[in-house]
Write a protein that holds these residues in place. Structure first.
Motif, PDB file in Angstrom:
ATOM      1  N   TYR A   8       0.838  -1.203   0.000  1.00 34.52           N
ATOM      2  CA  TYR A   8       0.000   0.000   0.000  1.00 34.52           C
ATOM      3  C   TYR A   8       0.865   1.242   0.000  1.00 34.52           C
ATOM      4  N   TYR A   9       0.190   2.341  -0.239  1.00 35.52           N
ATOM      5  CA  TYR A   9       0.832   3.661  -0.324  1.00 35.52           C
ATOM      6  C   TYR A   9      -0.037   4.606   0.497  1.00 35.52           C
ATOM      7  N   SER A  10       0.566   5.491   1.266  1.00 34.69           N
ATOM      8  CA  SER A  10      -0.241   6.418   2.068  1.00 34.69           C
ATOM      9  C   SER A  10       0.485   7.740   2.251  1.00 34.69           C
ATOM     10  N   GLN A  11      -0.260   8.690   2.777  1.00 32.03           N
ATOM     11  CA  GLN A  11       0.266  10.046   2.956  1.00 32.03           C
ATOM     12  C   GLN A  11       0.453  10.291   4.443  1.00 32.03           C
ATOM     13  N   HIS A  71      -1.150   8.485   9.378  1.00 32.53           N
ATOM     14  CA  HIS A  71      -1.219   8.601   7.916  1.00 32.53           C
ATOM     15  C   HIS A  71      -2.675   8.553   7.449  1.00 32.53           C
ATOM     16  N   SER A  72      -2.869   8.921   6.176  1.00 35.96           N
ATOM     17  CA  SER A  72      -4.223   8.915   5.605  1.00 35.96           C
ATOM     18  C   SER A  72      -4.124   8.666   4.098  1.00 35.96           C
ATOM     19  N   ASN A  73      -5.254   8.728   3.417  1.00 35.03           N
ATOM     20  CA  ASN A  73      -5.284   8.472   1.955  1.00 35.03           C
ATOM     21  C   ASN A  73      -4.556   7.170   1.604  1.00 35.03           C
ATOM     22  N   ILE A  74      -4.887   6.142   2.336  1.00 28.57           N
ATOM     23  CA  ILE A  74      -4.201   4.859   2.137  1.00 28.57           C
ATOM     24  C   ILE A  74      -4.769   4.173   0.891  1.00 28.57           C
ATOM     25  N   ILE A  75      -3.869   3.847  -0.017  1.00 26.76           N
ATOM     26  CA  ILE A  75      -4.289   3.218  -1.270  1.00 26.76           C
ATOM     27  C   ILE A  75      -3.692   1.816  -1.335  1.00 26.76           C
ATOM     28  N   LEU A  76      -4.550   0.840  -1.430  1.00 27.85           N
ATOM     29  CA  LEU A  76      -4.104  -0.545  -1.543  1.00 27.85           C
ATOM     30  C   LEU A  76      -3.661  -0.784  -2.983  1.00 27.85           C
ATOM     31  N   VAL A 114       8.862  10.802  -8.625  1.00 25.93           N
ATOM     32  CA  VAL A 114       7.584  11.017  -7.952  1.00 25.93           C
ATOM     33  C   VAL A 114       6.698   9.801  -8.246  1.00 25.93           C
ATOM     34  N   VAL A 115       6.212   9.178  -7.183  1.00 22.57           N
ATOM     35  CA  VAL A 115       5.374   7.991  -7.378  1.00 22.57           C
ATOM     36  C   VAL A 115       3.914   8.417  -7.460  1.00 22.57           C
ATOM     37  N   ASN A 116       3.263   8.010  -8.519  1.00 25.38           N
ATOM     38  CA  ASN A 116       1.827   8.240  -8.631  1.00 25.38           C
ATOM     39  C   ASN A 116       1.135   6.909  -8.287  1.00 25.38           C
ATOM     40  N   PRO A 117       0.492   6.842  -7.101  1.00 25.29           N
ATOM     41  CA  PRO A 117      -0.063   5.560  -6.672  1.00 25.29           C
ATOM     42  C   PRO A 117      -1.184   5.053  -7.574  1.00 25.29           C
ATOM     43  N   GLU A 118      -1.750   5.945  -8.380  1.00 21.27           N
ATOM     44  CA  GLU A 118      -2.833   5.502  -9.265  1.00 21.27           C
ATOM     45  C   GLU A 118      -2.316   4.737 -10.470  1.00 21.27           C
ATOM     46  N   THR A 119      -1.084   5.015 -10.840  1.00 17.04           N
ATOM     47  CA  THR A 119      -0.577   4.402 -12.072  1.00 17.04           C
ATOM     48  C   THR A 119       0.697   3.583 -11.873  1.00 17.04           C
ATOM     49  N   VAL A 120       1.244   3.607 -10.671  1.00 12.48           N
ATOM     50  CA  VAL A 120       2.545   2.953 -10.471  1.00 12.48           C
ATOM     51  C   VAL A 120       2.450   1.439 -10.745  1.00 12.48           C
TER      52      VAL A 120
END
Ligand code: FMN
Length: 145
Positions: A8-11, A71-76, A114-120
């Motif tokens: 996952y990726y988060s802010q 953290h927040s905006n956690i994207i699996l 820069v990692v874009n979690p939507e497209t990485v």
């Protein structure tokens, strides 16, 4: 028994304090007990974490982490069965910062740092995390088992 890998990726939540040493102690205590392994990278703004282990244990830890106010905006990004651990000797490695070496590792696998979690591409992200684990000082290694 099955082996699952979750990424996952988060802010980071800047209004919450982050004591990396305390966090790694928690990881060592909890993950070791549950035979969980993995790697956590914190670049100053974002976290990227890979967690590997039994399906039930990985799932339980992910849900606990997802509720953490630090953290927040956690994207699996991925969660699937795997044949083998990538980080068998790390109950949880923590790599922090975005120095030149880290930037070069990003650029080895991504077109920008820069990692874009939507497209990485998750495979590339795992390559980055694996290379970052090599950069970690030996004293940060938490032997598993
Ligand atoms: C980015 C991030 C990664 C985390 N990774 C782990 C982890 O791998 N293992 C763990 O036990 N807790 C991890 N935590 C902490 C958990 O959210 C939670 O605070 C902790 O598991 C509570 O453990 P305790 O009840 O033993 O204090 C993480 C927290 C954050 C913000």
């Amino acid at each position: 028994m099955n082996l699952t890998r979750l990424v996952y990726y988060s802010q980071r939540n800047p209004s919450e304090s982050m004591d990396a040493q305390a966090l790694i102690e928690t990881c060592k205590r909890n993950n070791g007990r549950m035979n969980l392994t993995g790697m956590l990278h914190y670049n100053g703004d974002h976290f990227m974490q890979v967690i590997e282990g039994g399906r039930v244990e990985v799932s339980a830890l992910y849900h606990r982490i997802a509720r953490d106010p630090r953290h927040s905006n956690i994207i699996l990004l991925a969660c699937s069965d795997v044949r083998e651990r990538m980080f068998p000797t790390w109950s949880m490695g923590l790599h922090q910062g975005m120095d030149d070496r880290t930037q070069n590792i990003y650029l080895r696998y991504f077109s920008t740092d820069v990692v874009n979690p939507e497209t990485v591409n998750v495979e590339s992200l795992l390559d980055v995390l694996q290379d970052l684990s090599v950069e970690l000082a030996p004293q940060l290694r938490i032997d598993h088992g």
